[in-house]
Design a protein around this motif. Structure first.
Motif, PDB file in Angstrom:
ATOM      1  N   GLN A 293       0.774  -1.206   0.035  1.00  0.00           N
ATOM      2  CA  GLN A 293       0.071  -0.007   0.042  1.00  0.00           C
ATOM      3  C   GLN A 293       0.806   1.253  -0.047  1.00  0.00           C
ATOM      4  N   GLN A 294       2.171   1.096   0.177  1.00  0.00           N
ATOM      5  CA  GLN A 294       3.001   2.303   0.113  1.00  0.00           C
ATOM      6  C   GLN A 294       3.604   2.523  -1.080  1.00  0.00           C
ATOM      7  N   ALA A 295       3.868   3.843  -1.353  1.00  0.00           N
ATOM      8  CA  ALA A 295       4.268   4.350  -2.932  1.00  0.00           C
ATOM      9  C   ALA A 295       5.792   4.021  -2.780  1.00  0.00           C
ATOM     10  N   LEU A 296       6.152   3.003  -3.583  1.00  0.00           N
ATOM     11  CA  LEU A 296       7.605   3.090  -3.715  1.00  0.00           C
ATOM     12  C   LEU A 296       8.253   3.589  -5.145  1.00  0.00           C
ATOM     13  N   PRO A 297       9.293   4.221  -4.851  1.00  0.00           N
ATOM     14  CA  PRO A 297       9.992   4.800  -6.303  1.00  0.00           C
ATOM     15  C   PRO A 297      10.727   3.618  -6.763  1.00  0.00           C
ATOM     16  N   LEU A 298      10.540   3.556  -8.270  1.00  0.00           N
ATOM     17  CA  LEU A 298      10.972   2.569  -8.988  1.00  0.00           C
ATOM     18  C   LEU A 298      12.204   2.919  -9.986  1.00  0.00           C
ATOM     19  N   THR A 299      13.137   2.348 -10.315  1.00  0.00           N
ATOM     20  CA  THR A 299      14.301   2.635 -10.950  1.00  0.00           C
ATOM     21  C   THR A 299      14.608   1.697 -12.275  1.00  0.00           C
ATOM     22  N   PRO A 300      14.726   2.274 -13.337  1.00  0.00           N
ATOM     23  CA  PRO A 300      14.810   1.408 -14.616  1.00  0.00           C
ATOM     24  C   PRO A 300      16.508   0.548 -14.485  1.00  0.00           C
ATOM     25  N   VAL A 301      16.427  -0.706 -14.722  1.00  0.00           N
ATOM     26  CA  VAL A 301      17.678  -1.450 -14.779  1.00  0.00           C
ATOM     27  C   VAL A 301      17.651  -2.112 -15.944  1.00  0.00           C
ATOM     28  N   VAL A 302      19.024  -2.476 -16.525  1.00  0.00           N
ATOM     29  CA  VAL A 302      19.125  -3.252 -17.433  1.00  0.00           C
ATOM     30  C   VAL A 302      20.385  -4.059 -16.991  1.00  0.00           C
ATOM     31  N   LEU A 303      20.047  -5.493 -17.238  1.00  0.00           N
ATOM     32  CA  LEU A 303      21.426  -6.495 -16.889  1.00  0.00           C
ATOM     33  C   LEU A 303      21.619  -7.442 -17.853  1.00  0.00           C
ATOM     34  N   ASN A 304      22.971  -7.433 -18.180  1.00  0.00           N
ATOM     35  CA  ASN A 304      23.345  -8.042 -19.627  1.00  0.00           C
ATOM     36  C   ASN A 304      24.220  -9.451 -19.146  1.00  0.00           C
ATOM     37  N   ALA A 305      23.874 -10.601 -19.625  1.00  0.00           N
ATOM     38  CA  ALA A 305      24.573 -11.839 -19.054  1.00  0.00           C
ATOM     39  C   ALA A 305      25.427 -12.162 -20.270  1.00  0.00           C
ATOM     40  N   GLN A 323      19.600 -11.365 -21.380  1.00  0.00           N
ATOM     41  CA  GLN A 323      19.490 -10.025 -21.079  1.00  0.00           C
ATOM     42  C   GLN A 323      18.014  -9.689 -20.276  1.00  0.00           C
ATOM     43  N   TRP A 324      18.161  -8.991 -19.409  1.00  0.00           N
ATOM     44  CA  TRP A 324      16.838  -8.420 -18.637  1.00  0.00           C
ATOM     45  C   TRP A 324      16.902  -6.814 -18.403  1.00  0.00           C
ATOM     46  N   SER A 325      15.566  -6.211 -18.810  1.00  0.00           N
ATOM     47  CA  SER A 325      15.523  -5.054 -18.538  1.00  0.00           C
ATOM     48  C   SER A 325      13.967  -4.704 -17.812  1.00  0.00           C
ATOM     49  N   GLY A 326      13.898  -3.900 -16.831  1.00  0.00           N
ATOM     50  CA  GLY A 326      12.932  -3.810 -15.975  1.00  0.00           C
ATOM     51  C   GLY A 326      13.089  -2.559 -15.058  1.00  0.00           C
ATOM     52  N   THR A 327      12.578  -2.533 -14.018  1.00  0.00           N
ATOM     53  CA  THR A 327      12.583  -1.759 -12.827  1.00  0.00           C
ATOM     54  C   THR A 327      12.753  -2.309 -11.673  1.00  0.00           C
ATOM     55  N   LEU A 328      13.385  -1.735 -10.574  1.00  0.00           N
ATOM     56  CA  LEU A 328      13.587  -2.218  -9.185  1.00  0.00           C
ATOM     57  C   LEU A 328      13.302  -1.042  -8.262  1.00  0.00           C
ATOM     58  N   THR A 329      13.079  -1.158  -7.194  1.00  0.00           N
ATOM     59  CA  THR A 329      13.029  -0.525  -6.070  1.00  0.00           C
ATOM     60  C   THR A 329      14.397  -0.008  -5.489  1.00  0.00           C
ATOM     61  N   GLN A 330      14.276   1.291  -5.022  1.00  0.00           N
ATOM     62  CA  GLN A 330      15.750   1.783  -4.598  1.00  0.00           C
ATOM     63  C   GLN A 330      16.227   0.795  -3.474  1.00  0.00           C
ATOM     64  N   GLY A 331      17.451   0.614  -3.280  1.00  0.00           N
ATOM     65  CA  GLY A 331      17.999  -0.528  -2.034  1.00  0.00           C
ATOM     66  C   GLY A 331      18.937  -1.269  -2.817  1.00  0.00           C
ATOM     67  N   TYR A 332      19.343  -2.500  -2.013  1.00  0.00           N
ATOM     68  CA  TYR A 332      20.140  -3.470  -2.413  1.00  0.00           C
ATOM     69  C   TYR A 332      19.461  -4.473  -2.991  1.00  0.00           C
ATOM     70  N   HIS A 333      20.238  -5.301  -4.120  1.00  0.00           N
ATOM     71  CA  HIS A 333      19.447  -6.444  -4.608  1.00  0.00           C
ATOM     72  C   HIS A 333      20.516  -7.384  -4.936  1.00  0.00           C
ATOM     73  N   GLN A 334      20.352  -8.630  -4.726  1.00  0.00           N
ATOM     74  CA  GLN A 334      21.342  -9.556  -4.900  1.00  0.00           C
ATOM     75  C   GLN A 334      21.177  -9.988  -6.581  1.00  0.00           C
ATOM     76  N   VAL A 335      22.236 -10.016  -7.162  1.00  0.00           N
ATOM     77  CA  VAL A 335      22.146 -10.523  -8.679  1.00  0.00           C
ATOM     78  C   VAL A 335      23.195 -11.713  -8.833  1.00  0.00           C
ATOM     79  N   SER A 336      22.812 -12.506  -9.741  1.00  0.00           N
ATOM     80  CA  SER A 336      23.615 -13.555  -9.981  1.00  0.00           C
ATOM     81  C   SER A 336      23.398 -14.227 -11.278  1.00  0.00           C
ATOM     82  N   THR A 337      24.257 -15.151 -11.835  1.00  0.00           N
ATOM     83  CA  THR A 337      23.994 -15.810 -13.251  1.00  0.00           C
ATOM     84  C   THR A 337      23.920 -17.350 -12.929  1.00  0.00           C
TER      85      THR A 337
END
Length: 438
Positions: A293-305, A323-337
């Motif tokens: 219910q809270q308004a969370l700011p989103l940021t565009p992100v592009v990840l290339n494998a 390749q993945w492109s989308g939006t993520l909320t501000q903060g830390y995210h764990q990314v792996s392949t």
């Protein structure tokens, strides 16, 4: 003259009878039976007689002529009588005089007897001997002890009739502080006591993977990295993590009475939830608002494998291939392949509010793990999937990750132990083995 003497004699004889207000009942010989191990007091030269009564101030004559020694106690008077006593004369200033003939041939030395002495006097003001006390207790499952006697409590209430005077009491309940005190009962009115036991306080230890984040409980800062709260009452509390005036972690945690709870704030759980400059104190309204219910700011992100067949994983979820492109909320995210049985090491990707992010991901490597096996026995044989790998303590390298492995530890004189473990890729896992003798 003779007539006057007869009248005077009759008056003298009737006077004590009119004043007499005493009687006895329940005469018994106190014996020590084989199944009763309680001690029975006796005297080698005299007979002991217990008179059960709440009154005091009596005088006793054995066989109507020999004064008898008496010891007054609480609700009982013990009289020492000579050997071969046939009757006892009892006198009292309020109840008069009474002669009691024992229902046996005589009282013998080395013997102990008992009887109940009833006293009544119509001219004496009646005094209440007992009074009621009522306990109202919270919590309802408390235990009450009065004068070393445990009393049952029903639905948080105890009603007890006790002799007048001072009594010691104690109320206790699991996870609550024990309360002990005394009470005084009088003949004026019943006594009512309302008690609310104080619970033992709980503590909350919060561990964070980011040392610069400020940890708050119920809106109050408790520290950073690994912080311990002050005393907490059992129930729900709000746990949040703050950095640069922004909240990145916010949830409700419940602690039990007298619990030393532990909570962890992981990097993958950090999200920008609000931009309040001060942490919010816990309220009934804020507890009901969900993150959705809270308004969370989103940021565009592009990840290339590295190639089109490599999977892209974000926060332990597969998000795409190549390749993945989308939006993520501000903060830390764990990314792996991942590709087949190979996996890259997860990295923490920081996403800022409104700043687009594009990143090239590492090539997946063969996902292997190491296992550190130790325990209370040195020199035990270690078998992994049926193969001999060494002796305790031992670090076994190059084991397949994300795949169940059967570990068996054996040594002569001890019971063998077998466990199944699943290890993470490119990490050292720890396994403690506690062996028992046969």
């Amino acid at each position: 003259m003779r007539q006057w003497a007869v009248v005077l004699l009759m008056v003298c004889c009737m006077a004590p009878v009119g004043a007499q207000q005493m009687g006895v009942e329940q005469f018994t010989h106190v014996r020590r039976y084989l199944w009763n191990r309680s001690r029975v007091a006796v005297d080698k030269q005299q007979a002991l007689l217990d008179l059960k009564t709440d009154e005091k101030g009596f005088a006793f004559l054995a066989n109507g002529k020999e004064p008898a020694e008496a010891e007054e106690g609480e609700g009982i008077i013990t009289v020492k009588l000579p050997h071969h006593t046939r009757h006892i004369t009892i006198t009292h200033p309020d109840y008069g005089r009474y002669t009691y003939r024992v229902p046996v041939k005589w009282l013998k030395r080395k013997k102990h007897y008992s009887l109940t002495l009833n006293c009544t006097n119509p001219n004496k003001e009646y005094k209440l001997q007992q009074q009621w006390v009522v306990f109202q207790i919270e919590p309802k499952d408390a235990v009450v002890t009065i004068d070393s006697t445990v009393c049952p409590v029903r639905d948080g209430q105890l009603t007890k009739c006790l002799p007048l005077g001072k009594h010691a009491w104690q109320v206790e309940a699991p996870f609550y502080e024990t309360v002990a005190d005394t009470l005084m009962l009088t003949d004026t009115a019943k006594l009512s006591l309302s008690l609310r036991l104080q619970p033992f306080y709980s503590y909350l230890t919060v561990k964070s993977e980011r040392p610069w984040f400020s940890i708050h409980v119920d809106g109050q800062p408790i520290g950073q990295l690994e912080a311990v709260s002050m005393r907490l009452a059992p129930g729900s509390h709000r746990l949040s993590a703050w950095f640069a005036g922004n909240c990145y972690y916010d949830r409700t945690i419940t602690v039990k009475p007298a619990e030393k709870a532990v909570a962890e704030i992981l990097n993958k759980d950090l999200r920008l939830l609000s931009t309040h400059r001060q942490p919010l104190a816990i309220t009934a309204d804020t507890m009901t608002v969900s993150r959705d219910q809270q308004a969370l700011p989103l940021t565009p992100v592009v990840l290339n494998a590295p190639d089109a067949d490599t999977e892209i994983w974000i926060d332990r979820e597969q998000m795409g291939t190549g390749q993945w492109s989308g939006t993520l909320t501000q903060g830390y995210h764990q990314v792996s392949t991942r590709k087949g049985n190979s996996e890259s090491k997860a990295i923490d990707l920081w996403v800022s509010d409104g700043v687009p992010v594009e990143a090239s991901l590492a090539t997946p490597q063969a996902s292997m793990a190491m296992l550190n096996i130790h325990g209370n026995v040195v020199g035990a044989s270690i078998f992994v999937n049926g193969l001999m790998m060494g002796h305790t303590p031992c670090i076994i390298p190059s084991l397949p990750a994300h795949t169940p492995c059967t570990v068996r530890v054996e040594k002569e004189g001890y019971r063998p132990i077998e466990k199944t473990v699943r290890m993470k890729g490119n990490e050292l896992s720890d396994l403690h083995i506690k062996m028992k003798r046969k």
